[in-house]
Design an enzyme around this catalytic site. Sequence first.
Site: not given
Ligand code: AMP
Length: 216
Positions: A13, A88, A127, A160, A171
Amino acid sequence: MRFVLLGLPGAGKGTQARVLCQQLLIPQIATGDTLREHVQEGTTLGIEARTYMDRGEYVPDALVVKMVEERLLEPDAVKGFVLDGFPRTVPQAEALDRALEAADAPLDVVIKFTISDSIAIQRIIGRFTCLTCKRTYHVEWSPPLDDALCDDDQTPLEKRTDEDELTVKRRLAIYRQQTAPLETFYAARGVLREVDAEASPAEVTARMMAALADVL
Ligand code: AMP
């Protein structure tokens, strides 16, 4: 144009959002990146969000929705945006609807990038990320020229805290439970387009552009 990108962690994404944003000159709104910035800066939101993020769980809807609502009011989002990692959950999608209705600016397209669980796990475990430009590398498939530095800006690459195997599996389970229902939510509205994302980034870009050919 206003886009939402859906897909498992590791579906690409972020990578595809950057391509779309560069081409259309619209901002990428990546909630994960914004939350990580809050964590790094030690803001109140960052301190609260961190406990959820490190466990691979979702940050509570109220916090994320407020953050996105504020971001959407910034002037650069008027001409469009790519939402990467938001919504989400169904309550987040409903809140987004309300915000966009208020601005009389509905979503144009929701793109779902499809990959299998095993590909998601392989991609994420290998990654590394540049925290400056957000470019990602894979230890086997797309390593940086220098072992530990971003090719573009020489920032040291980082792993990360939510990218170990156990957290990634959690996740994926949470995605299935809380985010997958959004596919039905948006399909019912006729805005969902699916892209098979089990290919190189360039090939996935080509497939995405083909899927958007009639709207771009
Ligand atoms: P990402 O970088 O998109 O993989 O997001 C990393 C982490 O940020 C996720 O595993 C959640 O803990 C938090 N996060 C990001 N976007 C959201 C969202 N829309 N709702 C809730 N938690 C989020």
